[in-house]
Design an enzyme around this catalytic site. Sequence first.
Site, PDB file in Angstrom:
ATOM      1  CG  HIS A  13      -1.652   0.973   1.276  1.00  0.00           C
ATOM      2  ND1 HIS A  13      -2.186   2.551   2.370  1.00  0.00           N
ATOM      3  CD2 HIS A  13      -2.865   1.644   0.665  1.00  0.00           C
ATOM      4  CE1 HIS A  13      -2.927   2.860   2.219  1.00  0.00           C
ATOM      5  NE2 HIS A  13      -3.623   2.627   0.716  1.00  0.00           N
ATOM      6  CG  HIS A  55      -4.072   9.453  -0.051  1.00  0.00           C
ATOM      7  ND1 HIS A  55      -4.435  10.776   1.395  1.00  0.00           N
ATOM      8  CD2 HIS A  55      -3.876   8.161   0.320  1.00  0.00           C
ATOM      9  CE1 HIS A  55      -5.446  10.366   1.012  1.00  0.00           C
ATOM     10  NE2 HIS A  55      -5.750   8.989   0.534  1.00  0.00           N
TER      11      HIS A  55
END
Length: 247
Positions: A13, A55
């Site tokens: 991730h 992100h």
Amino acid sequence: MSGTLSLPRIMGHRGAAASAPENTLAGIRKAAAFGASWVEFDVKLTADRIPVLMHDDSLRRTTGDDRPAADVSLAEMKRLDAGSWFAADFAGETVPTLKETLVLLLELGMAANIEIKPSPGEDAETVTRTIAVLEQVWPASAPAPLMSSFSLESLKTLQEQSPNLPRGYLIEELPEDWRAVAERLGCATIHHYAKAVTKAQVAETKAAGYGLAVYTVNDPDQARELIDWGIDCLITDAPDVIAEAIS
């Protein structure tokens, strides 16, 4: 680029976010060192419309700069330190471009789940710019990256502009119309939030023929339970820990 897809059991991730700064080349190298064959990372655009790994809409959390990513040029972004917030050992790590990331993945022999994480109002353009980089860098002989997003507009744009790229529908809570949405957008996979997914939803999703990934799974006991339920892929900050847990 082929649209065929086989999900891995383990996917790093944002690289390997428990052991290296997220969405950096260092994080991807760390995931590779842990034995992960796939990594997930987030893509958004700079002010000069270059796809980079980031992100948040703001640069604050990972670089200390208070500005939105969409307001900062690539040249300015490259001067920021994207590693020190995580640990001093990573001081000077920069925000990588998508192009730099794809080149590294090819060197490492890794596959990618590219999450389209658009800044507000940039859902379609983020896809267009990402596809342009993929067409420039990613060879037809390599496995096609999985393109995932929470943004239905981004998934629709992917479907229209590059229909052969496999698409993943990202969700937090499974909506009642999830299957109709996934069918309409031609998605190959469903990506559930691990803390919200139920055993019944796993069975429902699998019975409908979708590849099933869950995020973000860092607890070994949860990982084993989800595998028992029939999950195909565990997206984890700690690919080393979770791989050992389910081996």
